[in-house]
Design a protein around this motif. Structure first.
Motif, mmCIF file in Angstrom:
data_model
loop_
_atom_site.group_PDB
_atom_site.id
_atom_site.type_symbol
_atom_site.label_atom_id
_atom_site.label_comp_id
_atom_site.label_asym_id
_atom_site.label_seq_id
_atom_site.Cartn_x
_atom_site.Cartn_y
_atom_site.Cartn_z
ATOM 1 N N ILE A 1 0.893 -1.313 0.145
ATOM 2 C CA ILE A 1 0.024 -0.023 -0.119
ATOM 3 C C ILE A 1 0.924 1.277 -0.043
ATOM 4 C CG2 ILE A 1 -1.639 1.388 1.104
ATOM 5 C CD1 ILE A 1 -2.695 -1.180 2.464
ATOM 6 N N GLN A 2 0.665 2.074 -0.923
ATOM 7 C CA GLN A 2 1.378 3.482 -0.970
ATOM 8 C C GLN A 2 0.080 4.479 -1.230
ATOM 9 O OE1 GLN A 2 4.239 4.100 -3.758
ATOM 10 N NE2 GLN A 2 3.865 6.524 -3.978
ATOM 11 N N VAL A 3 0.088 5.574 -0.088
ATOM 12 C CA VAL A 3 -0.973 6.450 0.167
ATOM 13 C C VAL A 3 -0.579 7.789 -0.820
ATOM 14 C CG1 VAL A 3 -2.132 7.883 1.811
ATOM 15 C CG2 VAL A 3 -1.454 5.592 2.376
ATOM 16 N N GLY A 4 -1.426 8.458 -1.395
ATOM 17 C CA GLY A 4 -1.315 9.320 -2.350
ATOM 18 C C GLY A 4 -1.006 10.822 -1.757
ATOM 19 N N PHE A 5 -0.183 10.778 -0.796
ATOM 20 C CA PHE A 5 0.575 12.180 -0.178
ATOM 21 C C PHE A 5 1.420 12.483 -1.449
ATOM 22 C CE2 PHE A 5 -0.768 10.456 3.961
ATOM 23 C CZ PHE A 5 -1.941 11.599 4.367
ATOM 24 N N MET A 6 0.982 13.208 -2.392
ATOM 25 C CA MET A 6 1.804 13.607 -3.478
ATOM 26 C C MET A 6 2.881 14.748 -3.211
ATOM 27 S SD MET A 6 -0.644 15.528 -3.473
ATOM 28 C CE MET A 6 -0.872 17.270 -3.910
ATOM 29 N N ARG A 7 2.689 15.529 -2.116
ATOM 30 C CA ARG A 7 3.430 16.626 -2.081
ATOM 31 C C ARG A 7 5.081 16.137 -1.746
ATOM 32 N NH1 ARG A 7 0.851 21.374 1.833
ATOM 33 N NH2 ARG A 7 -1.040 21.331 0.704
ATOM 34 N N ARG A 8 5.147 14.888 -1.281
ATOM 35 C CA ARG A 8 6.658 14.489 -1.209
ATOM 36 C C ARG A 8 7.191 14.302 -2.526
ATOM 37 N NH1 ARG A 8 6.792 9.881 3.764
ATOM 38 N NH2 ARG A 8 5.202 11.048 4.951
ATOM 39 N N PHE A 9 6.544 14.454 -3.537
ATOM 40 C CA PHE A 9 7.211 14.051 -4.936
ATOM 41 C C PHE A 9 7.184 15.460 -5.643
ATOM 42 C CE2 PHE A 9 5.104 10.267 -3.715
ATOM 43 C CZ PHE A 9 6.094 9.252 -3.844
ATOM 44 N N ASP A 10 6.809 16.551 -5.153
ATOM 45 C CA ASP A 10 7.004 17.875 -5.723
ATOM 46 C C ASP A 10 8.365 18.158 -5.501
ATOM 47 O OD1 ASP A 10 5.941 20.527 -6.406
ATOM 48 O OD2 ASP A 10 6.663 21.079 -4.403
ATOM 49 N N HIS A 11 9.091 18.786 -6.554
ATOM 50 C CA HIS A 11 10.330 19.194 -6.679
ATOM 51 C C HIS A 11 10.820 20.113 -5.706
ATOM 52 C CE1 HIS A 11 11.042 16.734 -10.149
ATOM 53 N NE2 HIS A 11 10.527 17.720 -11.069
ATOM 54 N N GLU A 12 9.762 21.090 -5.174
ATOM 55 C CA GLU A 12 10.275 22.110 -4.295
ATOM 56 C C GLU A 12 10.167 21.281 -2.978
ATOM 57 O OE1 GLU A 12 8.010 25.674 -4.454
ATOM 58 O OE2 GLU A 12 8.938 26.326 -6.034
ATOM 59 N N TYR A 13 9.239 20.469 -2.611
ATOM 60 C CA TYR A 13 9.200 20.034 -1.243
ATOM 61 C C TYR A 13 10.656 18.712 -1.216
ATOM 62 C CZ TYR A 13 4.859 21.594 0.459
ATOM 63 O OH TYR A 13 3.756 22.348 0.910
ATOM 64 N N ALA A 14 10.846 18.102 -2.245
ATOM 65 C CA ALA A 14 11.933 17.279 -2.416
ATOM 66 C C ALA A 14 13.351 18.100 -1.990
ATOM 67 C CB ALA A 14 12.096 16.793 -3.591
ATOM 68 N N ARG A 15 13.482 19.140 -2.514
ATOM 69 C CA ARG A 15 14.599 20.101 -2.365
ATOM 70 C C ARG A 15 14.765 20.591 -0.938
ATOM 71 N NH1 ARG A 15 14.609 24.429 -6.818
ATOM 72 N NH2 ARG A 15 16.396 25.338 -5.623
ATOM 73 N N LEU A 16 13.588 21.153 -0.172
ATOM 74 C CA LEU A 16 13.251 21.454 0.909
ATOM 75 C C LEU A 16 13.668 20.319 2.011
ATOM 76 C CD1 LEU A 16 12.808 23.946 2.999
ATOM 77 C CD2 LEU A 16 10.403 23.194 2.752
ATOM 78 N N LYS A 17 13.587 19.220 1.618
ATOM 79 C CA LYS A 17 13.784 17.921 2.525
ATOM 80 C C LYS A 17 15.328 17.747 2.497
ATOM 81 C CE LYS A 17 13.035 13.875 4.655
ATOM 82 N NZ LYS A 17 13.151 13.802 6.273
ATOM 83 N N ALA A 18 15.785 17.771 1.011
ATOM 84 C CA ALA A 18 17.126 17.391 0.833
ATOM 85 C C ALA A 18 17.920 18.647 1.613
ATOM 86 C CB ALA A 18 17.464 17.518 -0.544
ATOM 87 N N LEU A 19 17.628 19.912 1.826
ATOM 88 C CA LEU A 19 18.330 20.797 2.290
ATOM 89 C C LEU A 19 18.515 20.670 3.874
ATOM 90 C CD1 LEU A 19 19.760 23.669 2.188
ATOM 91 C CD2 LEU A 19 17.372 24.596 2.564
ATOM 92 N N LEU A 20 17.263 20.145 4.417
ATOM 93 C CA LEU A 20 17.206 20.029 5.795
ATOM 94 C C LEU A 20 18.038 18.688 6.148
ATOM 95 C CD1 LEU A 20 13.403 20.278 6.748
ATOM 96 C CD2 LEU A 20 15.196 21.974 6.902
ATOM 97 N N ASP A 21 17.928 17.683 5.264
ATOM 98 C CA ASP A 21 18.798 16.436 5.672
ATOM 99 C C ASP A 21 20.305 16.842 5.691
ATOM 100 O OD1 ASP A 21 16.292 15.210 6.476
ATOM 101 O OD2 ASP A 21 16.320 13.869 4.525
ATOM 102 N N SER A 22 20.857 17.786 4.815
ATOM 103 C CA SER A 22 22.106 17.955 4.663
ATOM 104 C C SER A 22 22.744 18.722 5.899
ATOM 105 C CB SER A 22 22.190 19.071 3.401
ATOM 106 O OG SER A 22 21.832 20.582 3.763
ATOM 107 N N GLY A 23 22.027 19.176 6.544
ATOM 108 C CA GLY A 23 22.348 19.764 8.025
ATOM 109 C C GLY A 23 22.831 21.245 7.809
#
Ligand SMILES: NC(=O)c1ccc[n+]([C@@H]2O[C@H](COP(=O)([O-])OP(=O)(O)OC[C@H]3O[C@@H](n4cnc5c(N)ncnc54)[C@H](O)[C@@H]3O)[C@@H](O)[C@H]2O)c1
Length: 343
Positions: free
Chosen positions: A121-143
């Motif tokens: 089962i995958q749930v359709g929270f599609m914002r996780r796939f938005d390029h901007e959200y993905a970049r924000l997540k990568a920025l946070l994870d980079s420290g």
């Protein structure tokens, strides 16, 4: 590798978009079956796609031997039964949010999937796939920004259908920021309060709009969300993280054309969800199809939000609706994930 044969259940606003997406943009899959409560709608869509059939009963569509995977774009109250049928037949499923409409049934779905030992089962929270959200997540994870402390969000819609009530602002709109918070911060939300400012004169009688959601995470981070679903203007979704060493904001410039010649700047805000999140849905579907192709080897037929993420979102929204009524902060009640083997 042969194309994945997908059944799309529910061909309303989202389902019809997903059929078109799978047919014209996604590689490695085709729509083999469509189903809708309104049979003619399904038949009309099937007639326009090579090799596609309409099947009247949603459970027959899931069980069909010529269906490899399922997309659920039916209304939330139907999801539980359809998800359990997908699990019973071992079919991977991309389920539009919500997982189910209440916490108890969401937890039951989590447990049933965990018992299978395969992630279907995958749930359709599609914002996780938005390029901007993905970049924000990568920025946070980079420290680079240090520890994230605060999240400010705005979620504005031009209009909502007449049946949209105050609780739906929590369950259908805020649910996306609930998932965004858990995605960006990698932790659970532990409490929520919904504050109701004076309603907009433009909101229908009885609709508490705007609303302000205040959430707290397990480690004590603060999240606030302005929800305003009858702005009459455009579709604006903004997200700003304030961290120890700086801040970052997304959603401000999407589709914006800056003009400075006359001393002003401006442009157009995305008019609707398709313009804002079309890319996110496309990426979500391509990654899901790719994951399903890999699934027999990996045991994981998903690439994104899980049934647990759907359950967690349901638990936060349940507490949110309680707070909408009382005006008080409400603790989020969730089981400990570690107690469900395989979840
Ligand atoms: N990810 C997002 O951003 C997003 C946005 C909007 C809606 N959604 C979700 O997508 C789902 C569908 O929403 P929508 O806006 O397309 O709704 P909709 O009402 O436009 O479409 C639902 C369709 O399902 C059909 N249907 C109803 N009961 C059915 C059943 N038992 N079996 C088969 N078909 C049935 C209806 O006839 C209709 O065609 C909902 O779960 C909703 O919460 C997600």
């Amino acid at each position: 590798m042969s194309d994945l044969r997908v059944a799309v259940l529910g061909v309303g606003v989202m389902g019809a978009d997903h059929v078109a997406r799978l047919t014209t943009k996604i590689s490695g899959a085709r729509v083999a079956v469509v189903n809708d409560f309104v049979t003619e709608k399904a038949e009309q869509i099937a007639a326009g796609i090579d090799g596609c059939r309409a099947i009247t009963d949603p459970l027959d569509a899931i069980a069909d031997p010529d269906v490899d995977a399922v997309v659920l774009a039916t209304p939330g109250p139907t999801h539980e039964k359809q998800l359990l049928a997908c699990l019973e037949h071992g079919k991977p499923v991309l389920c539009e949010k919500p997982l189910t409409t209440d916490v108890a049934t969401s937890l039951e779905v989590v447990k049933r999937e965990a018992e299978l030992g395969r992630r279907l089962i995958q749930v359709g929270f599609m914002r996780r796939f938005d390029h901007e959200y993905a970049r924000l997540k990568a920025l946070l994870d980079s420290g680079e920004l240090g520890r994230a402390l605060v999240l400010h969000c705005a979620h504005r819609n031009p209009a909502v259908p007449p049946y949209f009530d105050s609780a739906m602002i929590v369950r259908d709109s805020l649910v996306h920021e609930v998932d965004v918070t858990r995605f960006l911060f990698d932790e659970e939300i532990t409490s929520i309060q919904i504050v109701k400012p004076a309603a907009s004169p433009g909101a229908p009688e009885g609709l508490a709009d705007p609303q302000i959601a205040i959430m707290r995470t397990a480690s004590g981070r603060h999240v606030d969300v302005e929800l305003f679903v009858t702005t009459g203007v455009a579709y604006e979704v903004r997200t700003e993280v304030v961290a120890e060493k700086g801040s970052a904001m997304i959603g401000l410039d999407v589709g914006l054309v800056r003009t400075r010649g006359d001393g002003t700047r401006g442009g157009q805000i995305t008019p609707g969800f398709r313009e804002r999140f079309g890319q996110a849905y496309d990426t979500e579907f391509q990654r899901w199809v790719d994951a399903v192709h890999r699934g027999s080897a990996t045991g994981d037929f998903t690439d994104g939000p899980s049934a647990w993420d759907g359950y967690a979102a349901a638990a936060v929204c349940e507490a949110g609706v309680e707070s909408l009524d009382s005006g008080l902060p409400v603790e989020v009640a969730m089981v400990d994930r570690a107690t469900i083997a395989g979840a």
